[in-house]
Design an enzyme around this catalytic site. Structure first.
Site, PDB file in Angstrom:
ATOM      1  N   LYS A  53       0.833  -1.214   0.000  1.00  0.00           N
ATOM      2  CA  LYS A  53       0.000   0.000   0.000  1.00  0.00           C
ATOM      3  C   LYS A  53       0.861   1.255   0.000  1.00  0.00           C
ATOM      4  CE  LYS A  53      -3.630  -2.729   2.039  1.00  0.00           C
ATOM      5  NZ  LYS A  53      -4.522  -3.077   3.151  1.00  0.00           N
TER       6      LYS A  53
ATOM      7  N   GLN B  87      -4.878  -1.794   9.224  1.00  0.00           N
ATOM      8  CA  GLN B  87      -4.663  -3.106   8.607  1.00  0.00           C
ATOM      9  C   GLN B  87      -5.289  -4.207   9.466  1.00  0.00           C
ATOM     10  OE1 GLN B  87      -3.199  -3.686   5.540  1.00  0.00           O
ATOM     11  NE2 GLN B  87      -3.898  -5.781   5.855  1.00  0.00           N
TER      12      GLN B  87
ATOM     13  N   ASP C 280     -11.349   1.922   3.314  1.00  0.00           N
ATOM     14  CA  ASP C 280     -11.651   0.493   3.150  1.00  0.00           C
ATOM     15  C   ASP C 280     -13.162   0.256   2.990  1.00  0.00           C
ATOM     16  OD1 ASP C 280      -9.386  -1.128   3.002  1.00  0.00           O
ATOM     17  OD2 ASP C 280      -9.075  -1.128   5.176  1.00  0.00           O
TER      18      ASP C 280
HETATM   19  C1  BQF Z   1      -0.534 -10.056  -5.953  1.00  0.00           C
HETATM   20  C2  BQF Z   1      -5.512  -9.419   2.221  1.00  0.00           C
HETATM   21  C3  BQF Z   1      -6.399 -11.451   3.134  1.00  0.00           C
HETATM   22  C4  BQF Z   1      -6.564 -10.836   4.375  1.00  0.00           C
HETATM   23  C5  BQF Z   1      -6.214  -9.520   4.561  1.00  0.00           C
HETATM   24  C6  BQF Z   1      -0.797  -7.929  -4.689  1.00  0.00           C
HETATM   25  C7  BQF Z   1      -1.711  -7.908  -2.455  1.00  0.00           C
HETATM   26  C8  BQF Z   1      -1.795  -9.294  -2.491  1.00  0.00           C
HETATM   27  C9  BQF Z   1      -1.418  -9.979  -3.630  1.00  0.00           C
HETATM   28  C10 BQF Z   1      -2.135  -7.151  -1.260  1.00  0.00           C
HETATM   29  C11 BQF Z   1      -4.937  -8.627   1.140  1.00  0.00           C
HETATM   30  C12 BQF Z   1      -4.720  -9.223  -0.215  1.00  0.00           C
HETATM   31  C13 BQF Z   1      -4.533  -7.316   1.404  1.00  0.00           C
HETATM   32  C14 BQF Z   1      -0.906  -9.311  -4.719  1.00  0.00           C
HETATM   33  C15 BQF Z   1      -3.830  -6.481   0.386  1.00  0.00           C
HETATM   34  C16 BQF Z   1      -4.412  -8.167  -1.252  1.00  0.00           C
HETATM   35  O1  BQF Z   1       0.359  -9.607  -6.680  1.00  0.00           O
HETATM   36  O2  BQF Z   1      -1.177 -11.065  -6.240  1.00  0.00           O
HETATM   37  C17 BQF Z   1      -1.204  -7.227  -3.559  1.00  0.00           C
HETATM   38  O3  BQF Z   1      -1.335  -6.397  -0.747  1.00  0.00           O
HETATM   39  N1  BQF Z   1      -3.412  -7.247  -0.752  1.00  0.00           N
HETATM   40  C18 BQF Z   1      -4.764  -6.787   2.706  1.00  0.00           C
HETATM   41  O4  BQF Z   1      -4.442  -5.628   2.964  1.00  0.00           O
HETATM   42  O5  BQF Z   1      -5.328  -7.519   3.650  1.00  0.00           O
HETATM   43  C19 BQF Z   1      -5.688  -8.812   3.480  1.00  0.00           C
HETATM   44  C20 BQF Z   1      -5.879 -10.748   2.067  1.00  0.00           C
END
Ligand code: BQF
Length: 307
Positions: free
Chosen positions: A52, A96, A119
């Protein structure tokens, strides 16, 4: 034969648009700021927070990171949230998730100012999404919609199946598909004959949280298959809910993990932060020129304002 949906490429396009708009705002003296709060040191959460912050740099936002120890109390976290609520440099606040067990997500989310809740987890924003009148997109579901749009497949009138009913993905996902006039079913752990239900779907969105449980027998020939899973396979490697190799020849379009929905989630967060900044500065939510492919999608046009 299926086409692989490139989430990285689609997210790069979205971020380019945001970057250009952010640069224009800067010429008018307007800056955009996102506060990212992380409590504890969950390794996955740290990666997400890093993604992020990196996206903020790419599009030209200021990012402010607050890393708090795992022992942080509810009161301490609420004090930080209140400080950020009042900080004019901060357009968006992201806490987060998941939080350490002793902290209640709900209490924290309910204390984020709804106009900074990028969010879209605050009940006010959830309500807006339900009604179909909203400025903040639910990031992951909105990212999925963009991936579906990128295939050229229209949602209107199609059978859509969402597997998973979480407040963060499944429920708002179903709403966005419904707003585009899909016929939507939400499946979950108690659903009977899951493969049979899924195999009727023209558009299948998997948000289960179990590695590779979706195999070819769940898939209708030629369907759009979107994988929201962020799981680990038997070797500890990142994978999705969909058994990609098993499904890729049967699906019409399929999104991979990594490089599918994940990057889109981040891009939509950037979009929401830009929207928040514009609202705070009394600028419009955007132009009303429609979507990137020029197709009218009623609600979507009002929300996701491509130029
Ligand atoms: C990629 C998330 C489960 C629980 C809480 C790029 C992200 C992930 C994968 C990422 C996720 C999943 C995020 C890829 C944020 C997505 O290249 O495939 C980016 O940073 N995510 C989160 O903040 O909380 C989560 C999944």
């Amino acid at each position: 034969m299926s086409r692989i949906i490139d989430g990285k490429a689609v997210s790069a396009q979205v971020k380019e648009r945001i970057k250009a708009e952010t640069a224009k705002l800067k010429e008018q003296g307007v800056e955009v700021g996102l506060a990212v709060v992380i409590v504890g040191d969950d390794p996955a959460s740290k990666v997400y927070v890093r993604n992020k912050k990196k996206a903020c740099e790419e599009v030209g936002f200021n990012s402010y990171e607050y890393a708090m120890p795992a022992e942080t109390t509810e009161q301490e976290l609420l004090e930080l949230v209140n400080k950020l609520n009042a900080d004019e440099k901060v357009d968006g606040i992201l806490v987060q998730l998941p939080l350490p067990k002793h902290l209640d997500d709900k209490v924290i989310i309910n204390n984020i100012r709804p106009d900074k809740d990028v969010d879209a987890f605050h009940p006010i924003n959830v309500g807006h999404i339900m009604i179909g009148d909203y400025s903040f997109l639910p990031c992951t579901p909105a990212g999925v919609m963009e991936l579906i749009h990128s295939t050229g497949v229209e949602v209107k009138g199609k059978k859509c199946v969402v597997i998973g009913r979480s407040n963060i993905v499944g429920k708002p996902m179903a709403m966005l598909l419904l707003h585009e006039n899909g016929t939507v079913a939400i499946c979950h752990s108690k659903t009977q004959n899951l493969p049979q239900v899924c195999s009727q779907a023209d558009i299948l969105v998997a948000a289960v949280g179990k590695p590779k449980i979706i195999t070819a027998d769940y898939i209708k020939e030629g369907a759009v298959v979107i994988d929201v899973g962020m799981d680990r396979d038997e070797n500890g490697k990142l994978c999705g809910d969909v058994d990609f190799e098993n499904c890729k020849d049967k699906a019409g379009f399929i999104s991979p993990v990594p490089g599918g929905v994940g990057p889109m989630t981040i891009a939509m967060l950037m979009q929401n932060t830009l929207t928040a900044a514009k609202l705070h500065k009394g600028l419009s939510g955007g132009t009303d020129e429609g979507t990137s492919d020029g197709k009218d999608r009623n609600v979507w046009n009002k929300l996701f304002l491509h130029t």
